[in-house]
Design an enzyme around this catalytic site. Structure first.
Site, PDB file in Angstrom:
ATOM      1  N   GLY A   1     -10.375  -1.872   4.405  1.00 22.65           N
ATOM      2  CA  GLY A   1      -9.277  -1.792   5.379  1.00 22.65           C
ATOM      3  C   GLY A   1      -9.124  -0.402   5.956  1.00 22.65           C
ATOM      4  O   GLY A   1     -10.049   0.417   5.932  1.00 22.65           O
ATOM      5  N   ASP A   2      -7.932  -0.137   6.464  1.00 22.88           N
ATOM      6  CA  ASP A   2      -7.652   1.159   7.093  1.00 22.88           C
ATOM      7  C   ASP A   2      -7.343   2.264   6.097  1.00 22.88           C
ATOM      8  O   ASP A   2      -7.544   3.442   6.382  1.00 22.88           O
ATOM      9  CB  ASP A   2      -6.439   1.019   8.029  1.00 22.88           C
TER      10      ASP A   2
ATOM     11  N   ARG B   1     -14.928  -6.384   2.282  1.00 25.86           N
ATOM     12  CA  ARG B   1     -14.021  -5.903   3.333  1.00 25.86           C
ATOM     13  C   ARG B   1     -13.398  -4.550   2.933  1.00 25.86           C
ATOM     14  O   ARG B   1     -12.986  -4.330   1.797  1.00 25.86           O
ATOM     15  CB  ARG B   1     -12.916  -6.934   3.547  1.00 25.86           C
TER      16      ARG B   1
ATOM     17  N   GLY C   1      -4.828  -3.811   8.098  1.00 24.96           N
ATOM     18  CA  GLY C   1      -5.641  -2.629   8.358  1.00 24.96           C
ATOM     19  C   GLY C   1      -6.522  -2.735   9.578  1.00 24.96           C
ATOM     20  O   GLY C   1      -6.782  -1.734  10.259  1.00 24.96           O
TER      21      GLY C   1
ATOM     22  N   THR D   1       0.698   1.182   6.689  1.00 22.16           N
ATOM     23  CA  THR D   1       0.565   0.028   5.800  1.00 22.16           C
ATOM     24  C   THR D   1       0.552  -1.208   6.697  1.00 22.16           C
ATOM     25  O   THR D   1       0.990  -1.151   7.840  1.00 22.16           O
ATOM     26  CB  THR D   1       1.720  -0.019   4.773  1.00 22.16           C
ATOM     27  N   GLY D   2       0.030  -2.300   6.171  1.00 22.26           N
ATOM     28  CA  GLY D   2      -0.034  -3.514   6.978  1.00 22.26           C
ATOM     29  C   GLY D   2      -1.475  -3.925   7.230  1.00 22.26           C
ATOM     30  O   GLY D   2      -2.386  -3.455   6.545  1.00 22.26           O
TER      31      GLY D   2
ATOM     32  N   THR E   1       0.852  -1.187   0.000  1.00 22.74           N
ATOM     33  CA  THR E   1       0.000   0.000   0.000  1.00 22.74           C
ATOM     34  C   THR E   1       0.886   1.235   0.000  1.00 22.74           C
ATOM     35  O   THR E   1       1.868   1.281   0.727  1.00 22.74           O
ATOM     36  CB  THR E   1      -0.832   0.013   1.310  1.00 22.74           C
TER      37      THR E   1
HETATM   38  N1  ASP Z   1      -3.418  -1.581   4.970  1.00 17.59           N
HETATM   39  C1  ASP Z   1      -3.958  -2.263   3.835  1.00 17.59           C
HETATM   40  C2  ASP Z   1      -5.285  -2.860   4.192  1.00 17.59           C
HETATM   41  O1  ASP Z   1      -5.441  -3.354   5.285  1.00 17.59           O
HETATM   42  C3  ASP Z   1      -3.110  -3.354   3.295  1.00 17.59           C
HETATM   43  C4  ASP Z   1      -1.648  -3.185   3.227  1.00 17.59           C
HETATM   44  O2  ASP Z   1      -1.069  -2.168   3.593  1.00 17.59           O
HETATM   45  O3  ASP Z   1      -1.039  -4.122   2.782  1.00 17.59           O
HETATM   46  O4  ASP Z   1      -6.149  -2.894   3.353  1.00 17.59           O
END
Ligand code: ASP
Length: 333
Positions: free
Chosen positions: A224-225, A222, A248, A245-246, A194
């Protein structure tokens, strides 16, 4: 608040030195005082400057080009992240993003400007540049978030073209995934690239943008954040900005980016604020090791910092000082 407690709660770094007069005023008048924004600072602000999650060289190059030619931070972050949205080799953003488990590529994005205006799209299909649709939501509607079919219809009304977001590679991967249909989060970049971008322009004004196709093979519907203002992105032109990122879900649970900006408002440096943000998440997930989060922050002075759960997260920074990819410290080694 007693001075002793105030000092305990604040980390008085060069980045966020709180003016003594504000503290004195609080003591002598004994009435609530607003938490100061990033206060007096001895350093010359670094501007223009752009940072983004991961090592997105071309995206920061583009943003820097906009900033160098006197463009606004808002244009810089939009045009910067658009590079990744159009890059079909990035399989977590825009065209070429991996689909959900039903085989739909659904995109999430948001953008926020120096005045606190923001726009967001969630579960958007068939449009390559969700960040630009988010900007249109911000500028052309009285709303902040548009979702799904409504967001897509709005995009067409604004002149965006319908496009198949699958590539040969993502279609093939999805067909293979269907054989097991097993949902697994991979810890680093393979599943998390992301792009969250923060910029300060020559006027010293801050903006941010964040865009993603979300977790690969997520449950249909779904979100995410990344498109949630305060979670995946937050900007306060008086203080600084943060992005994530990560996984969410964990970022949403702590309203991560807002938390980090507020910690900077209280005097923490971007680095300290990101560390505290990750630690809050880890407190709610004691002992859990199967996920990654990376936070990135910048304060009004152009100082930057980042922190993550597992090693591997980096962020790219571009200013007059040069172009660097910074490795960040992690909670687990
Ligand atoms: N943060 C993003 C989500 O949860 C995904 C990602 O950063 O890989 O959708």
């Amino acid at each position: 608040m007693k001075r002793r407690n105030f000092l305990k709660n604040s980390s008085l770094t060069a980045a966020g030195l709180v003016s003594a007069s504000a503290i004195t005023a609080c003591n002598t008048e004994n009435k609530p005082v607003e938490t100061p924004a990033v206060a007096t600072t001895p350093v010359d602000p670094i501007k223009p400057i752009v940072v983004c999650t991961w090592n997105f060289l071309n995206a920061t190059d583009k943003a820097w080009e906009v900033l160098k030619s006197g463009g606004t931070s808002l244009d810089a972050v939009e045009q910067g992240v658009m590079v990744e949205e159009a890059d079909v080799t990035n399989e977590t953003v825009g065209k070429g993003g991996r689909p959900d488990r039903d085989g739909n590529v659904t995109l999430d994005a948001c953008i926020m400007d120096k005045d606190g205006n923001c726009g967001s799209v969630v579960y958007l299909q068939n449009i390559v540049h969700p960040v630009s649709v988010a900007r249109k939501v911000m500028e052309e509607t009285p709303h902040i978030i548009l979702a799904g079919k409504g967001a897509e219809k709005f995009a067409y009304e604004q002149g965006f073209k319908k496009e198949d977001l699958f590539t040969e590679s993502t279609r093939k991967q999805y067909e293979e995934w269907l054989n097991t249909s097993k949902y697994e989060t991979t810890i680093n970049i393979e599943n998390h690239d992301t792009i969250g971008m923060l910029a300060i322009d020559a006027n010293g004004d801050l903006s941010g943008a964040c865009t993603t196709s979300g977790m690969a093979y997520k449950v249909g519907g779904r979100v995410g954040d990344s498109p949630i203002i305060g979670a995946g992105l937050y900007v306060d032109n008086e203080v600084g900005g943060a992005t994530a990122t990560g996984v969410g879900e964990e970022v949403i649970r702590t309203v991560g980016s807002f938390l980090i900006v507020e910690l900077m408002r209280q005097g923490k440096s971007p680095q300290e604020a990101c560390e505290e943000g990750v630690k809050r998440i880890m407190k709610k997930n004691e002992g859990r090791k199967d996920f990654q989060i990376g936070f990135l922050a910048i304060n009004k002075n152009g100082e930057t910092g980042g922190y993550c759960v597992h090693p591997g997260f980096t962020y790219r920074e571009y200013s007059e000082k040069g172009h660097v990819n910074r490795e960040v410290k992690s909670f687990y080694s």
